[in-house]
Write a protein that holds these residues in place. Structure first.
Motif, PDB file in Angstrom:
ATOM      1  N   ARG A 110       0.716  -1.226   0.066  1.00 27.09           N
ATOM      2  CA  ARG A 110       0.012   0.078   0.043  1.00 27.09           C
ATOM      3  C   ARG A 110       0.606   1.259  -0.146  1.00 27.09           C
ATOM      4  N   ASN A 111       2.161   1.080  -0.521  1.00 31.65           N
ATOM      5  CA  ASN A 111       2.792   2.563  -0.602  1.00 31.65           C
ATOM      6  C   ASN A 111       2.490   2.971  -2.111  1.00 31.65           C
ATOM      7  N   ASN A 112       2.082   4.294  -1.987  1.00 28.49           N
ATOM      8  CA  ASN A 112       1.667   5.072  -3.091  1.00 28.49           C
ATOM      9  C   ASN A 112       2.851   5.519  -3.987  1.00 28.49           C
ATOM     10  N   SER A 113       2.564   5.723  -5.443  1.00 22.32           N
ATOM     11  CA  SER A 113       3.433   6.050  -6.070  1.00 22.32           C
ATOM     12  C   SER A 113       2.385   7.140  -7.381  1.00 22.32           C
ATOM     13  N   PRO A 114       2.824   8.243  -7.833  1.00 19.11           N
ATOM     14  CA  PRO A 114       2.339   8.992  -8.847  1.00 19.11           C
ATOM     15  C   PRO A 114       1.817   8.070 -10.176  1.00 19.11           C
ATOM     16  N   SER A 115       0.770   8.180 -10.465  1.00 16.77           N
ATOM     17  CA  SER A 115      -0.015   7.245 -11.440  1.00 16.77           C
ATOM     18  C   SER A 115       0.078   8.107 -12.813  1.00 16.77           C
ATOM     19  N   PRO A 116       0.720   7.324 -13.775  1.00 13.23           N
ATOM     20  CA  PRO A 116       0.894   7.924 -15.107  1.00 13.23           C
ATOM     21  C   PRO A 116      -0.651   8.051 -15.721  1.00 13.23           C
ATOM     22  N   VAL A 117      -1.285   6.823 -15.307  1.00 12.54           N
ATOM     23  CA  VAL A 117      -2.940   6.706 -15.845  1.00 12.54           C
ATOM     24  C   VAL A 117      -3.598   8.080 -15.328  1.00 12.54           C
ATOM     25  N   THR A 118      -3.365   8.508 -14.011  1.00 10.51           N
ATOM     26  CA  THR A 118      -4.237   9.670 -13.718  1.00 10.51           C
ATOM     27  C   THR A 118      -3.800  10.937 -14.358  1.00 10.51           C
ATOM     28  N   ALA A 119      -2.192  11.040 -14.571  1.00 13.79           N
ATOM     29  CA  ALA A 119      -1.770  11.994 -15.218  1.00 13.79           C
ATOM     30  C   ALA A 119      -2.370  12.137 -16.460  1.00 13.79           C
ATOM     31  N   GLU A 120      -2.579  11.222 -17.379  1.00 11.72           N
ATOM     32  CA  GLU A 120      -3.044  11.224 -18.599  1.00 11.72           C
ATOM     33  C   GLU A 120      -4.277  11.682 -18.383  1.00 11.72           C
ATOM     34  N   ILE A 121      -5.399  11.336 -17.771  1.00 14.82           N
ATOM     35  CA  ILE A 121      -6.662  11.587 -17.601  1.00 14.82           C
ATOM     36  C   ILE A 121      -6.618  13.147 -17.307  1.00 14.82           C
ATOM     37  N   ILE A 122      -5.979  13.576 -16.221  1.00 11.25           N
ATOM     38  CA  ILE A 122      -6.133  14.802 -15.800  1.00 11.25           C
ATOM     39  C   ILE A 122      -5.751  15.768 -17.214  1.00 11.25           C
ATOM     40  N   GLU A 123      -4.737  15.411 -17.824  1.00 10.49           N
ATOM     41  CA  GLU A 123      -4.380  16.298 -19.203  1.00 10.49           C
ATOM     42  C   GLU A 123      -5.446  16.281 -20.092  1.00 10.49           C
ATOM     43  N   GLU A 124      -6.115  14.875 -20.277  1.00  9.45           N
ATOM     44  CA  GLU A 124      -7.368  15.117 -21.205  1.00  9.45           C
ATOM     45  C   GLU A 124      -8.262  16.288 -20.860  1.00  9.45           C
TER      46      GLU A 124
END
Ligand code: 3H9
Length: 704
Positions: free
Chosen positions: A572-586
């Motif tokens: 359960r250690n987190n890391s910034p997600s490229p998927v989320t980053a892509e959705i945000i960019e969209e």
């Protein structure tokens, strides 16, 4: 008996002088007490017929510390150091007689006596760290000389109160006196000291335990490392550690004292301690409700009914079981009921496994729990707390039924976190008995209880909810009816701004980092991932209109699905997600926003100032009694860092004019979501602070 001053007497028992303090409520070391001690001891020392001196207190406790309300004011009367020097330098043995608590400056004074006698129920501690300070009257230099460096580090950084029996073992106390016979025992000890010509033991001269720690810097390094998470953001624990280090390494007691003095002065004049001292008094103020006297008759709560055996209902039940109050817990389906009861048992068994409870304690608590599927079984309870699904029609249905089932005069409480208590009460024929009791999840752990008074709630019911909170170890703030009450109403602008900042150019991890560094245990996006992104999200209706919708549609519903705003590994250690980053960019592209770089400072201001403004609106509408109650809510319910004193205190600290100017600037750029509260404008115009406002009666009229 001679009166030395209004709070100090000097009397004699044979050749033993007795200096008695009587300064309610806790014999704090205010100017009168210091003067009384200085003069009383001088007289006793000068009296040739006196052979030894006992220091004892009237009332419920020995000296509980310096008078916290005196900090920041000009010094008056004898200084604490003067008093300590007189006592420690006395040519006649001095015996401190301790009952109740010897805390902070109180214990420091006792450490200057040559001997200490205490009743078994007494406790000793140096809790200054809890108000952002360190023991500034020699405590950090004397304590390790008696209990050793490790034990001293633990005591000064935790502020814990140590029982007399343990103090006897560590040498902090020299003898235990029978309960109720402290004076006699202390005088007898003094007579013995005279008869046996006992030495004038000065703690300051005792260096053996310090020498044992010399040349071992790893003691401090390890201690810092082990506690880094707990101490994050706080100055006082580190300063306390440095003082103990000075006790070990300084060439003399006096040099150590100088370090202690310097670091104490830095803390006492800083904002962290000011915030923590404010919280100390806020925690005591919060119980005082204008218009409801302390002796308002309350309804005895001997049996409680909880509706709903989910996470909330189960957690709430545990609070009552812990203090021996029987609970009847109601569910609609056997499976849910069994699951709820099993979770309660599991929680208790886990506590037992950690050694914080015996299995016998577990069984005792479980025996007080009666699970049932029948609401009718609540007929004879004194208080019902409803914790069902957060929907008005469901709540009203439950309260309509309760009205017909539960005995007259019982408290009917809802654990709603948002809904209108007056509307819930309208489903009954007894709105005077209906109140909101909003627990925070996990309800068996979180200290806050937000009690919500409806238009018709009676004084007795408000007083009962308040008293119940105390009984189960919570801290209760009273709120009026408005959407989200105090806590969630203020959370809403913070969440809104966090989302907007992401659309403007910050990433969720930027927002989280800025708020984590501000002192919150986690940021808003980490919080969403923990709680689950799908709260209130319905798959069938989801049209991918928000970032959250899109994440949920991808089954990124938070930690429980291994992904949300962040990606999670197996631990359960987190890391910034490229998927989320892509959705945000969209989304940014779609809305035509040009991303900009946003500083952490701006993130904090944009998330926090609108909260302060909302708090001002709450006060302006009379939905909270005082600004400090709002701070209590945020510290105890939402992890606001205590060293920043709560959002309203923080507003006062940064300057309300600065907050107002920013609100106006954002209002002109982004619209009326930032409209300043009239109270904020008024306070700025009058150059006042939230803390200047007197407590006000609660406005129970429905919001317009
Ligand atoms: C210090 O000592 C610094 C030194 O090292 C160096 C100096 C150079 N001052 O808690 P309660 C009031 S720092 C002023 O409800 P309980 C309290 O506000 C100090 N007022 O009772 C309340 O007033 P009200 C280190 C104080 O029985 C009333 O007394 N010491 C102080 O639940 C009753 O208090 C501490 O940090 C004070 N020191 O608990 C100890 N203490 O009725 C702080 C209390 O108007 N005190 N009041 O609301 C406590 O932990 C608890 O009060 C105590 C009693 C355990 C003693």
């Amino acid at each position: 008996m001679t009166a030395i001053n209004a709070v100090t007497d000097l009397s004699k028992d044979g050749d033993i002088a007795i200096v008695t303090l009587n300064s309610p409520p806790v014999n704090a070391l205010g100017a009168d007490v210091r003067d009384g001690l200085a003069q009383g001891f001088k007289q006793a020392i000068d009296d040739p017929s006196v052979k030894a001196i006992v220091l004892i207190c009237e009332g419920k406790t020995f000296i509980a510390g310096a008078d916290i309300s005196e900090f920041g004011k000009p010094p008056k009367g004898a200084s604490l150091f003067e008093v300590e020097n007189i006592i420690e330098g006395s040519p006649k043995p001095v015996i401190a007689a301790i009952h109740g608590t010897a805390l902070g400056g109180g214990l420091e004074v006792a450490l200057c006596a040559h001997y200490r006698v205490a009743v078994p129920s007494a406790k000793c501690g140096l809790p200054e760290v809890n108000i952002g300070l360190l023991p500034g009257a020699g405590g950090t230099q004397r304590l390790p000389r008696i209990v050793g460096v490790e034990a001293a580090l633990d005591m000064v950084t935790s502020g814990k109160h140590v029982g007399a029996k343990q103090c006897l073992e560590s040498g902090l106390v020299d003898e235990l006196a029978p309960e109720g016979k402290l004076k006699e025992a202390a005088v007898a000890f003094a007579k013995k000291a005279v008869a046996e010509n006992k030495p004038l033991k000065k703690v300051r001269d005792n260096n053996a335990k310090l020498e044992a720690a010399r040349g071992k810097p790893e003691i401090f390094a390890n201690f810092r490392k082990a506690n880094a998470k707990k101490f994050r953001g706080f100055m006082a624990p580190e300063y306390n550690i440095q003082c103990i280090e000075a006790a070990v390494n300084a060439p003399s007691f006096e040099e150590g004292l100088k370090t202690e003095r310097k670091l104490f002065m830095e803390l006492v004049t800083g904002t962290q301690s000011a915030a923590q001292r404010y919280v100390f008094f806020a925690e005591r103020q919060v119980w005082k409700i204008p218009g409801i006297a302390d002796d308002t008759p309350t309804i005895p709560v001997k049996k409680v009914g909880i509706i709903g055996a989910g996470t909330m209902g189960g957690g709430i039940s545990m609070n009552f079981l812990n203090v021996g109050i029987p609970v009847t817990i109601v569910e609609t389906k056997q499976e849910a009921l069994d699951r709820g009861v099993a979770t309660i048992r599991k929680n208790y068994e886990n506590t037992a496994k950690k050694g914080r409870m015996t299995m016998e304690d577990v069984e005792k608590r479980m025996a007080l729990l009666t699970p049932t599927l029948k609401l009718e079984d609540l007929a004879d309870v004194d208080m019902v707390i409803e914790a069902v699904f957060e929907r008005m029609d469901i709540k009203k249905d439950v309260f309509g039924k309760l009205d017909k089932i539960v005995k007259k005069g019982a408290v009917l409480a809802s654990n709603t976190s948002y809904l209108n208590i007056d509307e819930i009460a309208s489903a009954t024929t007894r709105p005077q008995d209906v109140i909101g009791m909003h627990f925070f999840s996990p309800a068996n752990v979180m200290r806050l209880l937000e009690n919500v008074r409806g238009e018709k709630t009676s004084d007795a019911v408000v007083a009962t909810a308040t008293q119940t909170a105390k009984k189960i170890g919570k801290i209760a703030a009273l709120a009026g009816v408005c959407p989200g009450f105090i806590g969630n109403r203020m959370l809403s602008p913070r969440q809104r701004e966090a989302q907007k900042l992401v659309m403007e150019g910050a990433m969720p991890w930027d927002v989280d980092r800025a708020l984590y560094n501000f002192g919150f245990p986690m940021g808003p996006f980490q919080m969403s991932d923990l709680a689950g992104l799908d709260i209130g999200w319905v798959k069938e209706n989801s049209k991918g209109e928000t970032i959250r919708d899109r994440l949920c549609e991808l089954d990124r519903r938070g930690q429980k699905t291994g992904a949300g705003y962040y990606d999670y590994d197996a631990n359960r250690n987190n890391s910034p997600s490229p998927v989320t980053a892509e959705i945000i960019e969209e989304f940014r592209k779609k809305s035509g926003v040009n991303s900009r770089s946003i500083s952490d400072e701006e993130i904090v201001e944009r998330c926090i100032y609108p909260m302060i403004n909302e708090g001002a609106k709450i006060l302006e509408e009379g939905k909270a009694l005082r600004a400090s109650d709002i701070d209590i809510v945020w510290i105890n319910g939402y992890g606001w860092p205590v060293y920043r004193g709560g959002p309203m205190f923080y507003g006062d600290t940064v300057g309300l004019d600065k907050v107002l100017a920013k609100m106006k600037e954002w209002q002109s750029q982004m619209g009326d979501a930032f409209k300043p509260s009239a109270l904020l404008e008024k306070l700025v115009a009058e150059k006042k602070k939230f803390s200047d406002l007197p407590p006000q009666p609660l406005n129970t009229k429905p919001a317009k």
